[in-house]
Enzyme design. Structure first.
Site, PDB file in Angstrom:
ATOM      1  N   HIS A 194      -6.807  -0.434   0.766  1.00  0.00           N
ATOM      2  CA  HIS A 194      -5.903   0.443   1.530  1.00  0.00           C
ATOM      3  C   HIS A 194      -6.613   0.806   2.834  1.00  0.00           C
ATOM      4  O   HIS A 194      -7.510   1.632   2.846  1.00  0.00           O
ATOM      5  CB  HIS A 194      -5.578   1.697   0.718  1.00  0.00           C
ATOM      6  N   CYS A 206       5.585   4.142  -0.520  1.00  0.00           N
ATOM      7  CA  CYS A 206       4.513   3.510   0.243  1.00  0.00           C
ATOM      8  C   CYS A 206       3.668   2.743  -0.768  1.00  0.00           C
ATOM      9  O   CYS A 206       4.057   2.591  -1.925  1.00  0.00           O
ATOM     10  CB  CYS A 206       3.692   4.536   1.021  1.00  0.00           C
TER      11      CYS A 206
END
Length: 688
Positions: free
Chosen positions: A612, A460
């Protein structure tokens, strides 16, 4: 063989979470709908007798109940989706396959609707007559009673068909049926074969399950609850607990509701008894979670904080507060359990034993509280306090206080006595060794034990995720020395925190393993290292502005250990209040993760920033995000980068807190402004 089976079980366990995730919504509808019929509540609030209110409550109750009535179908579709990477074709194939499998079993065994209800004929009581019937009416199909196991079997087979045939090529005259269109067709054939096989294989399996169920529930239920609690917690590190508890929740035990329908499984029986308004007899395999999730583990978190080194208390306090509150409110305990699971296994052993005793004590006290999500305060209110007269939910509070005291003192004693390296007491990290950009993926692959040791490779935006064949071949210290901020180990699954370059490392490792790229020669590497190196570092002073409208919080308060522990770099946490993320400076878009949940930017002076959006939002697979820019595109400060559906994120992600990290702060100073309320024009950080 065992390791291969273990890996498959892990994937099945993760796949089961998709249908299980539907249950909280169904449970809330059922609980509120039923509560609005509660006689005691109606006496307090007579307006609940209003015809419109009665209709609304009936609709809510029916809407929730229909989900529990059709769990096998949901498990078929959910398992297929989970094992096939979320492709809808697999779900369609599972639905078709499940119907065909049941129809096949019904025809092979000549089961009719009369057979379904023949148990009631000549019986004195329906509950006695329908105690363990072998047949069921599934979506109008008379067939064998395979329960959720039948759904899981068909879902797994549909996923296998998808993974095997989704890209199949056929002759031109059959071209329309090639590729994904072929999957439901081949699944239909597999479903017929499975139906024939189960027609003869399932009855003895069913007898075995019934015998096991009767033994566990009728011989010594007190001991069974204790063992259940121990095993269920013990399997958390391996991700297999979903497989273990599913038979107890959805298959073991039986109850005939007021409509004369047989209901199986501890959780489903509790929900049926909630609707029927009868005393609870189910809940033995759910109630035990409440004392240690709401009280015990938060107390353990405080013990860990208390024993952290003074200079680490602030960071650890933020982590433990977040993890403790999460456990208390929602019953999600993994963030807290994983914080001490691998660094201090003795603490996890203590936790496992206490969890077992919690189930035992709740059973002995006659407390019966259902759940759909986990044993947190939210479920406690819905399924405990709203039905306190039948569930005896008030007893959870004094028992929980006792568990909080026991957890705190046992954890505190063990940490000090055995000098355990809990968060805030760790050794200093190993120094990072040099590795050229070209050579890094090769070095990481070697540290993971070579390509023969790689079972599954993924990544990820923050971490490299690798399932290995043999964990003993993995050089954890070597991975850290190559630049990983941390390495998390979960069974044979390794997570190496390499930050934004994790995805690129994964792609390069995959190409190395497939032979697409070869290792650079030592001469090339030497030349790269000896030539004047290219440094990506910030030049001068860079002002960084807020990435949108919202609140600024310290990075230590971000509910993720990787970010809060500054494993990826320093920065702030941003809580967005509007669904738009904007550029914090003039610069270039360097990275947009495929799932759109993270953006990497580089300022004109070379400062690299990672935004993020939310926590664990990689699992949303792009849902809720709309990218407004492209990689390598030049952007200006306050230019919109991403549209975000905040309502969707709040419903499907653990948190919308958005870490904003400077990833190349070497030899630079970060000044964070004292700002709480933010908008795109407000300065929040400066890199000097």
């Amino acid at each position: 063989m065992f390791k291969k089976l273990f890996g498959q079980l892990q994937r099945i366990g993760k796949a089961l979470m998709l249908p299980v995730a539907i249950l909280p919504a169904a449970g809330i509808l059922l609980a509120f709908g039923n509560a609005m019929h509660n006689e005691q509540l109606v006496e307090i609030a007579p307006w609940l007798k209003n015809d419109i209110i009665v209709m609304i409550s009936s609709v809510m109750e029916a809407a929730g109940q229909v989900v529990f009535d059709n769990l096998p179908l949901l498990f078929a579709v959910g398992t297929a989706l989970g094992l096939a990477g979320g492709d809808g074709v697999a779900a369609l194939a599972a639905l078709v396959g499940y119907l065909i499998m049941n129809a096949t079993m019904g025809k092979v065994l000549h089961i009719t609707i009369d057979d379904i209800f023949s148990y009631a004929k000549g019986a004195k009581e329906l509950s006695q007559a329908a105690k363990e019937p072998a047949h069921a009416l599934v979506l109008g199909i008379p067939t064998l009673q395979t329960g959720v196991f039948g759904g899981i079997i068909m879902g797994a087979l549909a996923a296998w068909c998808y993974n095997k045939f989704y890209n199949i090529t056929l002759p031109p005259f059959l071209g329309f049926f090639a590729g994904k269109r072929f999957v439901p067709i081949v699944t239909s054939v597999v479903a017929i074969a499975t139906g024939v096989l189960l027609s003869f294989a399932w009855p003895p399996i069913q007898d075995g399950l019934n015998s096991l169920s009767n033994f566990l529930l009728n011989k010594n239920l007190t001991l069974t609850t204790f063992i259940f609690g121990i095993i269920e917690r013990s399997l958390i590190p391996f991700g297999l607990h979903h497989i273990f508890y599913s038979p107890f929740w959805f298959e073991f035990g039986s109850y005939t509701n007021h409509a004369g329908e047989l209901v199986r499984g501890d959780q489903r029986i509790w929900m049926a008894q909630l609707k029927d308004g009868v005393p609870f007899t189910a809940g033995a395999f759910t109630t035990g979670k409440y004392p240690f999730m709401m009280f015990g583990l938060p107390a353990a978190a405080f013990a860990i904080y208390k024993n952290a080194r003074p200079e680490r208390k602030k960071v650890v306090g933020g982590l433990m507060l977040s993890a403790g509150l999460t456990a208390f409110l929602t019953g999600i305990t993994e963030p807290l359990e994983f914080s001490f699971l691998f660094v201090a296994p003795v603490l996890y052993g203590i936790h496992v034993l206490l969890a077992g005793t919690s189930f035992l004590v709740m059973h002995l006290l006659g407390v019966k509280i259902g759940m759909t999500f986990s044993g947190g305060f939210i479920d406690y209110i819905l399924y405990g306090l709203l039905n306190w007269d039948r569930s005896h939910a008030l007893l959870v509070i004094p028992v929980g206080i006792v568990y909080a005291i026991v957890y705190y003192f046992l954890f505190d004693f063990a940490i000090r006595k055995f000098k355990l390296k809990t968060p805030g007491r760790e050794d200093e990290e190993t120094e990072i060794r040099n590795s050229s950009v070209a050579k890094l993926p090769f070095d990481v692959l070697d540290a993971m034990g070579g390509k023969e040791n790689i079972k599954h490779l993924d990544a990820c935006i923050t971490r490299l995720r690798v399932e290995v064949v043999d964990k003993s071949k993995v050089d954890v210290a070597g991975i850290k020395a190559l630049g990983a901020s941390g390495v998390l180990e979960v069974g044979n699954n390794m997570q190496a925190i390499f930050g934004p370059k994790s995805d690129q490392i994964k792609h390069d490792m995959a190409k190395i393993m497939s032979g697409e790229i070869t290792k650079p020669s030592e001469t090339t590497v030497t030349e790269e290292m000896s030539d004047e190196p290219v440094h990506v570092e910030a030049l001068g002073t860079t002002d960084i502005y807020a990435p949108g409208v919202g609140q600024i919080i310290p990075l230590s308060e971000v509910p993720d250990q990787v970010f809060a522990g500054k494993m990826m770099g320093d920065g702030i946490g941003f809580i967005p209040e509007k669904g738009e993320i904007v550029a914090p400076f003039d610069g270039t878009v360097k990275t947009i993760f495929p799932t759109k949940h993270a953006i990497g930017l580089e300022s004109e002076s070379g400062v690299e920033v990672l935004i993020h959006i939310g926590i664990d939002t990689v699992k949303l697979n792009g849902e809720g995000f709309e990218s407004l820019i492209n990689v390598d595109e030049k952007v200006t400060q306050a230019q919109p980068l991403m549209k975000v559906n905040l309502a969707y994120l709040k419903a499907h992600a653990p948190s919308i807190v958005t870490p904003m990290i400077i990833t190349n702060l070497e030899n630079k100073e970060l000044v964070i402004e004292d700002v709480q309320d933010a908008d795109p024009g407000k300065l929040i950080m400066t890199v000097k």
